[in-house]
Design a protein around this motif. Structure first.
Motif, short mmCIF file in Angstrom:
data_model
loop_
_atom_site.label_atom_id
_atom_site.label_comp_id
_atom_site.label_asym_id
_atom_site.label_seq_id
_atom_site.Cartn_x
_atom_site.Cartn_y
_atom_site.Cartn_z
N HIS A 77 0.81 -1.23 0.00
CA HIS A 77 0.00 0.00 0.00
C HIS A 77 0.84 1.27 0.00
O HIS A 77 0.38 2.34 0.40
CB HIS A 77 -0.93 -0.01 1.21
N VAL A 111 -0.14 -1.43 -11.33
CA VAL A 111 -1.40 -1.23 -10.62
C VAL A 111 -1.08 -0.63 -9.26
O VAL A 111 -0.39 -1.25 -8.44
CB VAL A 111 -2.17 -2.57 -10.47
N ALA A 167 -2.68 -0.11 -6.50
CA ALA A 167 -3.13 -0.79 -5.29
C ALA A 167 -2.35 -2.10 -5.03
O ALA A 167 -2.42 -2.64 -3.93
CB ALA A 167 -4.62 -1.09 -5.36
N ASP A 168 -1.65 -2.60 -6.03
CA ASP A 168 -0.89 -3.84 -5.87
C ASP A 168 0.23 -3.89 -6.91
O ASP A 168 0.18 -4.65 -7.88
CB ASP A 168 -1.84 -5.04 -6.03
N THR A 195 -5.12 0.36 1.29
CA THR A 195 -5.75 1.15 0.23
C THR A 195 -7.27 1.15 0.40
O THR A 195 -7.93 2.16 0.19
CB THR A 195 -5.35 0.58 -1.14
N ASP A 196 -7.82 0.00 0.81
CA ASP A 196 -9.28 -0.07 0.98
C ASP A 196 -9.77 0.82 2.13
O ASP A 196 -10.91 1.29 2.09
CB ASP A 196 -9.73 -1.52 1.18
N ARG A 247 -10.10 4.11 0.43
CA ARG A 247 -11.26 4.07 -0.47
C ARG A 247 -12.54 4.26 0.33
O ARG A 247 -13.40 5.06 -0.03
CB ARG A 247 -11.26 2.70 -1.16
N ALA A 290 -11.41 3.26 -8.67
CA ALA A 290 -11.16 1.97 -9.32
C ALA A 290 -10.25 2.15 -10.53
O ALA A 290 -9.29 1.39 -10.73
CB ALA A 290 -12.49 1.33 -9.74
N LEU A 341 -6.66 3.26 -9.16
CA LEU A 341 -5.96 2.38 -8.22
C LEU A 341 -5.86 0.93 -8.70
O LEU A 341 -4.88 0.25 -8.39
CB LEU A 341 -6.66 2.39 -6.86
N ASP A 342 -6.88 0.47 -9.44
CA ASP A 342 -6.95 -0.97 -9.72
C ASP A 342 -6.65 -1.33 -11.16
O ASP A 342 -6.58 -2.51 -11.49
CB ASP A 342 -8.36 -1.49 -9.37
N ASP A 343 -6.54 -0.34 -12.02
CA ASP A 343 -6.34 -0.60 -13.45
C ASP A 343 -4.97 -0.05 -13.85
O ASP A 343 -4.58 1.03 -13.43
CB ASP A 343 -7.45 0.13 -14.23
#
Ligand SMILES: [Zn+2]
Length: 441
Positions: free
Chosen positions: A304, A347, A349-350, A399-400, A403, A427, A430-432
């Motif tokens: 994170h 990405v 978030a990861d 991260t969540d 969010r 989304a 953070l996720d794409d």
């Protein structure tokens, strides 16, 4: 035995929480010889019979446990493993004492060498992310925070700075013992000792004392270059909320350093960063911002890390126009162009363990905050930042968590419509891996 951080599988022990470290260290700068006794007050997070601490490159001379019975211990590579005679119940507190010695050296890692490092004439400790084990036995997880008492005895010609408040200074036969007490919960990687021929320059007194430690020949330069520091502290405090610790010290080593690094209530820079030409001044607000984002609000796992670096980078962009530099929006758009031309395979978030210090973590992280700000408006964005810093003060975050808090603020300010916009914006950012467009200013 313990679920560890997938971003650093050989570090940390999630079945224990270290409440307090009492470190009694003797160190000779001339020979780099360290002798230490560490007393750790440990709490079992679950029923356990075994635990492991991180300690690398030093020799363990003695291990003792009080409050539980030690069956045996083994120190191999970077892990000090303790086996107890009987299972202790979750919630039990016991004390582990470790006597150790050696010639501390930085720990090699995927991100370069980190930890205790000899300078030309002194010592720097810069441990992010896994260097703490180079100088004391610890539970090296960013979210396992403890209080500290750090005592360092060394040659009297040197000044010693550790994190926390100076609680005592005792001179005896050519050596001085420096004792620091840290009452704020502190991650092991942010525990620090700085040793050098430093002099103190007072930068500002409010809202907390701000000091620079510099070699004597840099006193004048430090006064001149950091004359604005009180204003910087005031601006960041207005944007992020109260400064989370009791003081702030900037250390400028007499050596050049590649990058500055943060510690608890302390930032460490090289001589080169003080003499910096236009551009590198941005590192001063960056490091200060880490006191809120990284040091007070800490990542639960290194995955994170954009919550540290994206926020610190955004602080650079927020401060820039106040210091007469480029505007925040202009900086975000300039970096968006750079990142749009770069590979889009990260990405936020990861990002993967090897990418946690990738420059895109910093820049895309800052852009995510800017995009969020443009979407919700300043009247929602800055209270959200302050709520983030206040609600998760001295705690570990994911991260969540961010969010969820952003959605909570969006819901309160703009109901379902704004909540939906923020959910899809976060989304995308953070996720794409693909870089989203920045909203219009
Ligand atoms: Zn940083």
């Amino acid at each position: 035995m313990s679920a560890t951080d997938p971003y650093e599988p050989t570090h940390g022990c999630r079945t224990i929480h270290v409440e307090h470290y009492d470190l009694d260290l003797s160190y000779r700068v001339s020979t780099n010889r360290l002798t230490g006794t560490a007393v750790l007050r440990v709490q079992a997070r679950e029923d356990l019979k075994e635990l492991a601490l991180d300690l690398e490159g030093l020799t363990v001379k003695k291990v003792a446990v009080s409050g539980a019975a030690l069956a045996k211990y083994a120190h191999r590579q970077s892990r000090l493993r303790l086996k107890l005679a009987d299972k202790v119940a979750a919630g039990t507190t016991f004390e582990v004492t470790v006597g150790y010695e050696g010639y501390p050296a930085p720990v090699p890692s995927a991100w370069g060498e980190v930890g205790w490092e000899e300078l030309t004439d002194g010592v720097i400790v810069a441990s992010q992310p896994i260097g703490a084990s180079s100088w004391f036995p610890c539970n090296d997880l960013p979210a396992d925070k403890a209080t500290y008492r750090t005592s360092v005895t060394t040659e009297s010609a040197y000044r010693v700075l550790a994190h926390g408040t100076l609680a005592g200074r005792h001179v005896r036969a050519g050596t001085t013992r420096w004792v620091y007490e840290e009452r704020h919960p502190t991650s092991a990687y942010l525990a620090t000792v700085q040793i050098g021929r430093y002099e103190e320059v007072v930068l500002a007194e409010g809202p907390v004392p701000q000091r620079a430690l510099v070699p004597a020949h840099l006193r004048g330069l430090a006064r001149e270059k950091l004359a604005y520091h009180g204003q910087l502290m005031g601006e960041l405090t207005a944007m992020f909320g109260p400064y989370p610790f009791s003081a702030y010290t900037l250390v400028f080593t007499d050596d050049e350093l590649e990058i500055p690094v943060e510690a608890q209530g302390v930032s460490i820079f090289g001589t080169n960063h003080l003499a910096a030409q236009d551009g590198e001044e941005r590192l001063i607000p960056h490091e200060l911002a880490h006191q809120w984002f990284g040091n007070s609000v800490s990542v639960d796992r290194w995955q994170h890390i954009w919550l540290n670096e994206g926020f610190a980078c955004y602080a650079e962009w927020l401060w820039s126009p106040l210091a007469g530099g480029a505007g925040t929006d202009a900086l975000a758009r300039t970096w968006h162009k750079h990142l749009a031309a770069d590979e889009q395979d990260l990405v936020l978030a990861d990002p993967g363990p090897t990418n946690i210090f990738d420059d895109r973590i910093y820049k895309r992280g800052a852009m995510t905050l800017h995009a969020l700000r443009l979407t919700v408006g300043d009247g929602v964005f800055f209270p959200l930042l302050r709520d983030w810093a206040a609600r998760y003060r001295y705690r570990g975050v994911t991260t969540d968590d961010f969010r969820a808090l952003a959605l909570e603020h969006a819901e309160a300010a703009g109901g379902d419509t704004l909540t939906r916009s923020v959910r899809s914006l976060l989304a995308n950012w953070l996720d794409d891996a693909r870089l989203p467009a920045l909203p219009k200013a």
